[in-house]
Motif scaffolding. Structure first.
Motif, PDB file in Angstrom:
ATOM      1  N   ASP A   9       3.953  -7.541   4.755  1.00  0.00           N
ATOM      2  CA  ASP A   9       4.639  -8.626   4.046  1.00  0.00           C
ATOM      3  C   ASP A   9       5.866  -9.064   4.844  1.00  0.00           C
ATOM      4  O   ASP A   9       6.142 -10.256   4.967  1.00  0.00           O
ATOM      5  CB  ASP A   9       5.091  -8.178   2.649  1.00  0.00           C
ATOM      6  CG  ASP A   9       3.956  -8.069   1.647  1.00  0.00           C
ATOM      7  OD1 ASP A   9       2.867  -8.632   1.874  1.00  0.00           O
ATOM      8  OD2 ASP A   9       4.175  -7.405   0.607  1.00  0.00           O
ATOM      9  N   ALA A  10       6.596  -8.117   5.394  1.00  0.00           N
ATOM     10  CA  ALA A  10       7.834  -8.412   6.121  1.00  0.00           C
ATOM     11  C   ALA A  10       7.586  -8.931   7.534  1.00  0.00           C
ATOM     12  O   ALA A  10       8.127  -9.963   7.922  1.00  0.00           O
ATOM     13  CB  ALA A  10       8.716  -7.168   6.167  1.00  0.00           C
ATOM     14  N   VAL A  11       6.760  -8.233   8.312  1.00  0.00           N
ATOM     15  CA  VAL A  11       6.654  -8.572   9.741  1.00  0.00           C
ATOM     16  C   VAL A  11       5.824  -9.816  10.021  1.00  0.00           C
ATOM     17  O   VAL A  11       5.993 -10.441  11.068  1.00  0.00           O
ATOM     18  CB  VAL A  11       6.144  -7.399  10.609  1.00  0.00           C
ATOM     19  CG1 VAL A  11       7.041  -6.189  10.468  1.00  0.00           C
ATOM     20  CG2 VAL A  11       4.696  -7.054  10.310  1.00  0.00           C
ATOM     21  N   ALA A  13       5.940 -12.620   8.247  1.00  0.00           N
ATOM     22  CA  ALA A  13       6.682 -13.822   7.853  1.00  0.00           C
ATOM     23  C   ALA A  13       7.193 -14.627   9.046  1.00  0.00           C
ATOM     24  O   ALA A  13       6.987 -15.841   9.094  1.00  0.00           O
ATOM     25  CB  ALA A  13       7.822 -13.448   6.906  1.00  0.00           C
ATOM     26  N   PRO A  14       7.834 -14.012  10.054  1.00  0.00           N
ATOM     27  CA  PRO A  14       8.320 -14.828  11.169  1.00  0.00           C
ATOM     28  C   PRO A  14       7.205 -15.416  12.029  1.00  0.00           C
ATOM     29  O   PRO A  14       7.437 -16.320  12.823  1.00  0.00           O
ATOM     30  CB  PRO A  14       9.207 -13.884  11.977  1.00  0.00           C
ATOM     31  CG  PRO A  14       8.807 -12.526  11.587  1.00  0.00           C
ATOM     32  CD  PRO A  14       8.268 -12.629  10.187  1.00  0.00           C
ATOM     33  N   LEU A  15       5.989 -14.912  11.862  1.00  0.00           N
ATOM     34  CA  LEU A  15       4.850 -15.426  12.623  1.00  0.00           C
ATOM     35  C   LEU A  15       4.132 -16.537  11.865  1.00  0.00           C
ATOM     36  O   LEU A  15       3.138 -17.080  12.328  1.00  0.00           O
ATOM     37  CB  LEU A  15       3.873 -14.285  12.936  1.00  0.00           C
ATOM     38  CG  LEU A  15       4.471 -13.059  13.623  1.00  0.00           C
ATOM     39  CD1 LEU A  15       3.392 -12.016  13.869  1.00  0.00           C
ATOM     40  CD2 LEU A  15       5.167 -13.440  14.911  1.00  0.00           C
ATOM     41  N   GLY A  16       4.622 -16.852  10.672  1.00  0.00           N
ATOM     42  CA  GLY A  16       4.018 -17.900   9.865  1.00  0.00           C
ATOM     43  C   GLY A  16       2.906 -17.414   8.965  1.00  0.00           C
ATOM     44  O   GLY A  16       2.221 -18.205   8.328  1.00  0.00           O
ATOM     45  N   GLY A  17       2.699 -16.119   8.897  1.00  0.00           N
ATOM     46  CA  GLY A  17       1.630 -15.550   8.081  1.00  0.00           C
ATOM     47  C   GLY A  17       2.175 -14.851   6.861  1.00  0.00           C
ATOM     48  O   GLY A  17       3.378 -14.655   6.716  1.00  0.00           O
ATOM     49  N   GLY A  18       1.263 -14.481   5.991  1.00  0.00           N
ATOM     50  CA  GLY A  18       1.666 -13.767   4.788  1.00  0.00           C
ATOM     51  C   GLY A  18       0.479 -13.380   3.944  1.00  0.00           C
ATOM     52  O   GLY A  18      -0.670 -13.590   4.316  1.00  0.00           O
ATOM     53  N   ARG A  19       0.774 -12.826   2.805  1.00  0.00           N
ATOM     54  CA  ARG A  19      -0.232 -12.371   1.858  1.00  0.00           C
ATOM     55  C   ARG A  19      -0.872 -13.587   1.197  1.00  0.00           C
ATOM     56  O   ARG A  19      -0.200 -14.378   0.559  1.00  0.00           O
ATOM     57  CB  ARG A  19       0.441 -11.481   0.815  1.00  0.00           C
ATOM     58  CG  ARG A  19      -0.514 -10.756  -0.083  1.00  0.00           C
ATOM     59  CD  ARG A  19       0.213  -9.961  -1.150  1.00  0.00           C
ATOM     60  NE  ARG A  19       0.990  -8.859  -0.614  1.00  0.00           N
ATOM     61  CZ  ARG A  19       1.173  -7.697  -1.230  1.00  0.00           C
ATOM     62  NH1 ARG A  19       0.632  -7.492  -2.423  1.00  0.00           N
ATOM     63  NH2 ARG A  19       1.899  -6.761  -0.688  1.00  0.00           N
ATOM     64  N   LEU A  20      -2.188 -13.732   1.357  1.00  0.00           N
ATOM     65  CA  LEU A  20      -2.903 -14.867   0.777  1.00  0.00           C
ATOM     66  C   LEU A  20      -3.788 -14.476  -0.392  1.00  0.00           C
ATOM     67  O   LEU A  20      -4.053 -15.291  -1.270  1.00  0.00           O
ATOM     68  CB  LEU A  20      -3.749 -15.565   1.848  1.00  0.00           C
ATOM     69  CG  LEU A  20      -2.995 -16.147   3.034  1.00  0.00           C
ATOM     70  CD1 LEU A  20      -3.976 -16.750   4.028  1.00  0.00           C
ATOM     71  CD2 LEU A  20      -1.998 -17.187   2.580  1.00  0.00           C
ATOM     72  N   PHE A  66       9.867 -10.676  14.612  1.00  0.00           N
ATOM     73  CA  PHE A  66       8.844  -9.694  14.212  1.00  0.00           C
ATOM     74  C   PHE A  66       9.306  -8.290  14.591  1.00  0.00           C
ATOM     75  O   PHE A  66       9.278  -7.370  13.777  1.00  0.00           O
ATOM     76  CB  PHE A  66       7.512 -10.030  14.899  1.00  0.00           C
ATOM     77  CG  PHE A  66       6.542  -8.880  14.983  1.00  0.00           C
ATOM     78  CD1 PHE A  66       5.628  -8.643  13.976  1.00  0.00           C
ATOM     79  CD2 PHE A  66       6.540  -8.046  16.092  1.00  0.00           C
ATOM     80  CE1 PHE A  66       4.729  -7.582  14.063  1.00  0.00           C
ATOM     81  CE2 PHE A  66       5.650  -6.986  16.191  1.00  0.00           C
ATOM     82  CZ  PHE A  66       4.746  -6.752  15.161  1.00  0.00           C
ATOM     83  N   PHE A  67       9.739  -8.134  15.836  1.00  0.00           N
ATOM     84  CA  PHE A  67      10.161  -6.837  16.347  1.00  0.00           C
ATOM     85  C   PHE A  67      11.375  -6.320  15.564  1.00  0.00           C
ATOM     86  O   PHE A  67      11.411  -5.158  15.146  1.00  0.00           O
ATOM     87  CB  PHE A  67      10.481  -6.945  17.840  1.00  0.00           C
ATOM     88  CG  PHE A  67      10.876  -5.643  18.462  1.00  0.00           C
ATOM     89  CD1 PHE A  67       9.926  -4.692  18.786  1.00  0.00           C
ATOM     90  CD2 PHE A  67      12.208  -5.376  18.745  1.00  0.00           C
ATOM     91  CE1 PHE A  67      10.288  -3.491  19.381  1.00  0.00           C
ATOM     92  CE2 PHE A  67      12.584  -4.180  19.324  1.00  0.00           C
ATOM     93  CZ  PHE A  67      11.621  -3.242  19.638  1.00  0.00           C
ATOM     94  N   ARG A  68      12.361  -7.171  15.347  1.00  0.00           N
ATOM     95  CA  ARG A  68      13.574  -6.770  14.627  1.00  0.00           C
ATOM     96  C   ARG A  68      13.229  -6.297  13.216  1.00  0.00           C
ATOM     97  O   ARG A  68      13.678  -5.235  12.775  1.00  0.00           O
ATOM     98  CB  ARG A  68      14.568  -7.926  14.560  1.00  0.00           C
ATOM     99  CG  ARG A  68      15.902  -7.546  13.887  1.00  0.00           C
ATOM    100  CD  ARG A  68      16.744  -8.751  13.537  1.00  0.00           C
ATOM    101  NE  ARG A  68      16.151  -9.598  12.511  1.00  0.00           N
ATOM    102  CZ  ARG A  68      16.107  -9.298  11.202  1.00  0.00           C
ATOM    103  NH1 ARG A  68      16.584  -8.156  10.757  1.00  0.00           N
ATOM    104  NH2 ARG A  68      15.559 -10.148  10.343  1.00  0.00           N
ATOM    105  N   ILE A  69      12.419  -7.074  12.514  1.00  0.00           N
ATOM    106  CA  ILE A  69      12.037  -6.721  11.146  1.00  0.00           C
ATOM    107  C   ILE A  69      11.248  -5.416  11.138  1.00  0.00           C
ATOM    108  O   ILE A  69      11.466  -4.546  10.281  1.00  0.00           O
ATOM    109  CB  ILE A  69      11.244  -7.862  10.487  1.00  0.00           C
ATOM    110  CG1 ILE A  69      12.170  -9.055  10.242  1.00  0.00           C
ATOM    111  CG2 ILE A  69      10.579  -7.411   9.190  1.00  0.00           C
ATOM    112  CD1 ILE A  69      11.445 -10.318   9.819  1.00  0.00           C
ATOM    113  N   ALA A  70      10.315  -5.258  12.066  1.00  0.00           N
ATOM    114  CA  ALA A  70       9.514  -4.033  12.132  1.00  0.00           C
ATOM    115  C   ALA A  70      10.392  -2.807  12.362  1.00  0.00           C
ATOM    116  O   ALA A  70      10.243  -1.784  11.684  1.00  0.00           O
ATOM    117  CB  ALA A  70       8.460  -4.160  13.232  1.00  0.00           C
TER     118      ALA A  70
END
Length: 112
Positions: A9-11, A13-20, A66-70
């Protein structure tokens, strides 16, 4: 499942993806309109076999986010964001280990 779902859910998001899609024990992730990555419990087979999962990022800033959030979520660092010229001149990627032990990568193929 809960730790992995929170991680993705977190990582993503910055890639434009998410839970669908969310069916309780199975969750579909991706970019609308359809999921292309599914998370679910392992209920067959013996032992663990690491997977390498690569997500395309729209730009290098998204790879860094992505890296920072991960890392903030406690992911093990495999490789910090950098250019990987052995793959191709514009390959910019970062690699972490997800809560299940998989190698997860965010990569941008656009030269800076």
């Amino acid at each position: 499942m809960a730790a992995s779902a929170a991680f993705y859910d977190a990582v993503l998001a910055p890639l434009g993806g998410g839970r669908l899609m969310d069916f309780g024990s199975v969750i579909g992730y991706g970019i609308a309109p359809k999921p292309d990555f599914w998370l679910g419990p392992r209920d067959a087979g013996d032992g663990f076999r690491e997977s390498h999962i690569a997500f395309t990022a729209p730009d290098r800033a998204a790879v860094r986010e992505f890296f920072r959030i991960a890392v903030d979520a406690g992911a093990e660092i495999l490789h910090e964001p950098r250019v990987w010229p052995e793959y191709h001149a514009g390959y910019y990627g970062a690699f972490v280990r997800d809560p299940d032990g998989n190698n997860v990568e965010a990569v941008c193929h656009i030269p800076e």
